[in-house]
Design an enzyme around this catalytic site. Structure first.
Site, PDB file in Angstrom:
ATOM      1  N   LYS A  65     -69.643  73.965  56.977  1.00 51.72           N
ATOM      2  CA  LYS A  65     -69.836  74.961  58.030  1.00 51.72           C
ATOM      3  C   LYS A  65     -71.007  75.871  57.697  1.00 51.72           C
ATOM      4  CE  LYS A  65     -67.888  79.194  59.873  1.00 51.72           C
ATOM      5  NZ  LYS A  65     -66.807  80.169  59.851  1.00 51.72           N
ATOM      6  N   LYS A  87     -66.060  91.153  56.565  1.00 54.84           N
ATOM      7  CA  LYS A  87     -65.580  91.406  55.200  1.00 54.84           C
ATOM      8  C   LYS A  87     -65.095  92.844  55.026  1.00 54.84           C
ATOM      9  CE  LYS A  87     -69.878  90.255  53.967  1.00 54.84           C
ATOM     10  NZ  LYS A  87     -70.548  90.389  55.284  1.00 54.84           N
ATOM     11  N   CYS A 104     -70.095  82.216  69.379  1.00 57.26           N
ATOM     12  CA  CYS A 104     -69.454  83.449  68.913  1.00 57.26           C
ATOM     13  C   CYS A 104     -70.409  84.605  69.227  1.00 57.26           C
ATOM     14  CB  CYS A 104     -69.246  83.293  67.403  1.00 57.26           C
ATOM     15  SG  CYS A 104     -68.217  84.516  66.606  1.00 57.26           S
ATOM     16  N   HIS A 119     -78.635  85.435  63.661  1.00 53.21           N
ATOM     17  CA  HIS A 119     -79.344  85.697  64.931  1.00 53.21           C
ATOM     18  C   HIS A 119     -79.741  84.415  65.658  1.00 53.21           C
ATOM     19  CE1 HIS A 119     -79.153  89.911  64.275  1.00 53.21           C
ATOM     20  NE2 HIS A 119     -80.008  89.933  63.273  1.00 53.21           N
ATOM     21  N   HIS A 142     -63.537  84.586  65.404  1.00 51.87           N
ATOM     22  CA  HIS A 142     -62.953  83.232  65.324  1.00 51.87           C
ATOM     23  C   HIS A 142     -63.887  82.294  64.543  1.00 51.87           C
ATOM     24  CE1 HIS A 142     -65.556  83.366  68.815  1.00 51.87           C
ATOM     25  NE2 HIS A 142     -65.706  82.055  68.730  1.00 51.87           N
ATOM     26  N   THR A 144     -63.460  81.181  59.190  1.00 53.14           N
ATOM     27  CA  THR A 144     -63.828  81.814  57.909  1.00 53.14           C
ATOM     28  C   THR A 144     -64.974  82.814  58.068  1.00 53.14           C
ATOM     29  OG1 THR A 144     -65.238  79.894  57.493  1.00 53.14           O
ATOM     30  CG2 THR A 144     -63.102  79.912  56.396  1.00 53.14           C
ATOM     31  N   ARG A 145     -64.998  83.797  57.169  1.00 53.43           N
ATOM     32  CA  ARG A 145     -66.107  84.760  57.090  1.00 53.43           C
ATOM     33  C   ARG A 145     -66.412  85.028  55.614  1.00 53.43           C
ATOM     34  NH1 ARG A 145     -66.334  83.577  61.691  1.00 53.43           N
ATOM     35  NH2 ARG A 145     -66.472  84.912  63.521  1.00 53.43           N
TER      36      ARG A 145
HETATM   37  C1  FAD Z   1     -70.771  83.234  64.072  1.00 50.50           C
HETATM   38  C2  FAD Z   1     -70.438  84.476  63.304  1.00 50.50           C
HETATM   39  C3  FAD Z   1     -70.450  84.448  61.919  1.00 50.50           C
HETATM   40  C4  FAD Z   1     -70.176  85.598  61.191  1.00 50.50           C
HETATM   41  N1  FAD Z   1     -70.137  85.538  59.826  1.00 50.50           N
HETATM   42  C5  FAD Z   1     -69.752  86.615  59.121  1.00 50.50           C
HETATM   43  C6  FAD Z   1     -69.537  86.504  57.723  1.00 50.50           C
HETATM   44  O1  FAD Z   1     -69.680  85.421  57.133  1.00 50.50           O
HETATM   45  N2  FAD Z   1     -69.132  87.613  57.051  1.00 50.50           N
HETATM   46  C7  FAD Z   1     -68.926  88.808  57.680  1.00 50.50           C
HETATM   47  O2  FAD Z   1     -68.576  89.773  57.002  1.00 50.50           O
HETATM   48  N3  FAD Z   1     -69.105  88.939  59.015  1.00 50.50           N
HETATM   49  C8  FAD Z   1     -69.500  87.864  59.739  1.00 50.50           C
HETATM   50  N4  FAD Z   1     -69.632  87.947  61.097  1.00 50.50           N
HETATM   51  C9  FAD Z   1     -69.433  89.236  61.755  1.00 50.50           C
HETATM   52  C10 FAD Z   1     -67.979  89.571  61.936  1.00 50.50           C
HETATM   53  O3  FAD Z   1     -67.259  88.415  62.291  1.00 50.50           O
HETATM   54  C11 FAD Z   1     -67.860  90.678  62.970  1.00 50.50           C
HETATM   55  O4  FAD Z   1     -68.612  91.794  62.513  1.00 50.50           O
HETATM   56  C12 FAD Z   1     -66.407  91.094  63.174  1.00 50.50           C
HETATM   57  O5  FAD Z   1     -65.628  89.970  63.520  1.00 50.50           O
HETATM   58  C13 FAD Z   1     -66.331  92.153  64.256  1.00 50.50           C
HETATM   59  O6  FAD Z   1     -64.977  92.504  64.460  1.00 50.50           O
HETATM   60  P1  FAD Z   1     -64.582  93.378  65.725  1.00 50.50           P
HETATM   61  O7  FAD Z   1     -63.194  93.819  65.532  1.00 50.50           O
HETATM   62  O8  FAD Z   1     -65.652  94.406  65.977  1.00 50.50           O
HETATM   63  O9  FAD Z   1     -64.704  92.338  66.962  1.00 50.50           O
HETATM   64  P2  FAD Z   1     -63.588  91.357  67.533  1.00 50.50           P
HETATM   65  O10 FAD Z   1     -62.836  90.705  66.445  1.00 50.50           O
HETATM   66  O11 FAD Z   1     -64.264  90.509  68.557  1.00 50.50           O
HETATM   67  O12 FAD Z   1     -62.558  92.337  68.225  1.00 50.50           O
HETATM   68  C14 FAD Z   1     -62.849  93.089  69.374  1.00 50.50           C
HETATM   69  C15 FAD Z   1     -61.660  92.920  70.284  1.00 50.50           C
HETATM   70  O13 FAD Z   1     -61.703  93.868  71.342  1.00 50.50           O
HETATM   71  C16 FAD Z   1     -61.137  93.246  72.472  1.00 50.50           C
HETATM   72  N5  FAD Z   1     -61.556  94.019  73.653  1.00 50.50           N
HETATM   73  C17 FAD Z   1     -62.814  94.244  74.071  1.00 50.50           C
HETATM   74  N6  FAD Z   1     -62.816  95.003  75.176  1.00 50.50           N
HETATM   75  C18 FAD Z   1     -61.515  95.271  75.455  1.00 50.50           C
HETATM   76  C19 FAD Z   1     -60.883  96.000  76.492  1.00 50.50           C
HETATM   77  N7  FAD Z   1     -61.591  96.601  77.451  1.00 50.50           N
HETATM   78  N8  FAD Z   1     -59.547  96.063  76.509  1.00 50.50           N
HETATM   79  C20 FAD Z   1     -58.807  95.446  75.524  1.00 50.50           C
HETATM   80  N9  FAD Z   1     -59.370  94.720  74.516  1.00 50.50           N
HETATM   81  C21 FAD Z   1     -60.704  94.649  74.493  1.00 50.50           C
HETATM   82  C22 FAD Z   1     -61.714  91.849  72.403  1.00 50.50           C
HETATM   83  O14 FAD Z   1     -61.007  90.948  73.206  1.00 50.50           O
HETATM   84  C23 FAD Z   1     -61.634  91.545  70.924  1.00 50.50           C
HETATM   85  O15 FAD Z   1     -60.435  90.878  70.590  1.00 50.50           O
HETATM   86  C24 FAD Z   1     -69.910  86.815  61.863  1.00 50.50           C
HETATM   87  C25 FAD Z   1     -69.888  86.835  63.259  1.00 50.50           C
HETATM   88  C26 FAD Z   1     -70.125  85.678  63.976  1.00 50.50           C
HETATM   89  C27 FAD Z   1     -70.085  85.737  65.483  1.00 50.50           C
END
Ligand code: FAD
Length: 378
Positions: free
Chosen positions: A265, A347, A314, A270, A47, A50-51
């Site tokens: 933004k 990304k 986040c 870390h 959330h 943007t990324r």
């Molecule tokens: C502040 C911040 C800035 C960032 N900036 C960048 C950037 O500029 N560029 C970039 O490339 N990356 C960036 N990142 C990293 C990137 O956003 C993450 O690597 C990416 O969003 C991870 O996606 P995901 O699907 O692993 O996690 P998520 O999108 O969190 O999805 C995991 C999902 O699993 C669900 N879940 C977990 N456990 C269960 C369960 N037991 N049962 C059902 N559902 C479950 C959760 O509710 C969640 O919706 C940033 C991250 C943050 C926090």
């Protein structure tokens, strides 16, 4: 054990899981996605609107071929969904002249023949006056860099997955899973039981809950993002301000032009180094969070350092080497894992969806996963 039967169940329909659901559903698979929260929500890692996406990847040159495919798939998603998702602003990557971010960006750009320019801090200020980097800073300008509308991307993947027949249950939490032998897996949630031939675990910061072997390898960390109202907004507008990933004396920072929320933004990579339990994390940003971020803006982006418009917490999920985990489960090859995106995964969602679909369908992929195998930690 009873329950509806699917070709694949995807645990977590966030950034990676929504892309996986789309790729598997369009291959004609009977897919069930299980997501514990709403279709987009503020409790995970995707959330905050943007990324950044960038190509001259300072983290490791091996990411570049994946990024090339990620760009293709993001553009394809835009076409299929009929909405703009990727904004090209150019990106500035580097900072300290002898830092690993600058050196890594030059190495990746050179090795993969990526169009780029190397600029000093003074040259950056002349072109983009919002930037006040030290005059001797060294950065790579890469015109293809930009940002993705991250929540819009999840919605697009979900819309297209549903249109291809995927079933997604929101507000349903997976409690446990197991194998039944003979190509069969079971999943138990807080609402029911299901069976599938394949499981894809894309649970973000909760990966270690469902895969105890990942508890020490995919570690959740609290982050805070800031939006500050610029005193000279024209310098931070889309079109006037490239995204950045900068290594300063104070640490590594990333930032964006104004988009969606009226503010500049940015965040600190870390942040305060706080390892957390994702279910108990303090989600309310505090004065210390704010001050650390404002201090950076005051020094390097003084025209962006007006009143605080928003702060959001986040989660990162860090591996020991900050490279992702993309692999089959070592004991259960019918389970594919996408985890440990270490704060730089968004990304790649589009291509990770393709990779997870390949691993579920064929047990292998044409993409080179050498850097991302689980076995590297043993
Ligand atoms: C502040 C911040 C800035 C960032 N900036 C960048 C950037 O500029 N560029 C970039 O490339 N990356 C960036 N990142 C990293 C990137 O956003 C993450 O690597 C990416 O969003 C991870 O996606 P995901 O699907 O692993 O996690 P998520 O999108 O969190 O999805 C995991 C999902 O699993 C669900 N879940 C977990 N456990 C269960 C369960 N037991 N049962 C059902 N559902 C479950 C959760 O509710 C969640 O919706 C940033 C991250 C943050 C926090």
């Amino acid at each position: 054990m009873g329950g509806d039967r699917y070709d694949a169940i995807i645990v977590g329909v966030g950034g990676m899981g929504s892309a996986t659901a789309f790729h598997l559903a369009r291959r004609g698979w009977r897919v069930l996605g299980l997501e514990r929260y709403d279709v987009i929500h503020p409790f995970g890692s995707s959330h905050g609107l943007t990324r950044i996406i960038r190509l001259a990847y300072s983290e490791h040159p091996s990411y570049v071929p994946l990024l090339v495919r990620a760009y293709e798939l993001w553009h394809e998603l835009e076409e299929l969904d009929g909405r703009k998702l990727l904004y090209t602003t150019g990106n500035l990557e580097g900072g300290l002249p002898d830092g690993e971010v600058f050196r890594g960006a030059v190495e990746a750009a050179t090795l993969h023949h990526i169009p780029h320019e190397v600029l000093s801090g003074a040259e950056v200020a002349a072109r983009w006056p919002a930037y006040h980097l030290p005059v001797d800073a060294r950065v790579v300008f890469q015109p293809q860099g930009g940002f993705l509308a991250s929540e819009e991307c999840i919605l697009a993947h979900v819309r297209l997955a549903l249109a291809s027949g995927a079933e997604i249950h929101w507000r349903e939490r997976v409690a446990e899973w197991g194998t039944l032998g003979d190509d069969d897996l079971w999943v138990r949630t807080d609402r029911g039981r299901y069976r599938a031939s394949r499981l894809v675990i894309a649970a973000g910061s909760w990966a270690g809950r469902l895969l105890p072997e990942l508890a020490a390898l995919a570690v959740p960390e609290r982050q805070v993002l800031a939006w500050l109202q610029p005193t000279r907004p024209e310098l931070f507008r889309l079109g006037a301000f490239p995204v950045f990933y900068l290594q300063a004396e104070e640490g590594r920072y990333y930032g964006f032009p104004e988009w969606g929320i009226p503010g500049f933004k940015f965040g600190r990579f870390h942040h305060l180094g706080e390892t957390v339990d994702p279910d108990r994390m303090d989600r309310e940003p505090n004065q210390r969070d704010e001050e650390v971020l404002r201090a950076f803006a005051r020094r390097y982006f003084p025209d962006g350092c007006g009143p605080t418009v928003a702060l959001k917490a986040c989660l990162f999920t860090n591996t020991p080497d900050e490279h992702f985990i993309l692999d089959l489960h070592p004991e259960h090859p019918e389970v594919a894992i996408a985890a440990g995106f270490s704060g730089h995964g968004y990304k790649f969602c589009s291509v990770v969806g393709e990779i997870m679909a390949d691993l579920a369908q064929h047990g292998e992929t044409r993409h080179d996963l050498a850097l991302f195998r689980l076995g590297r930690f043993s």
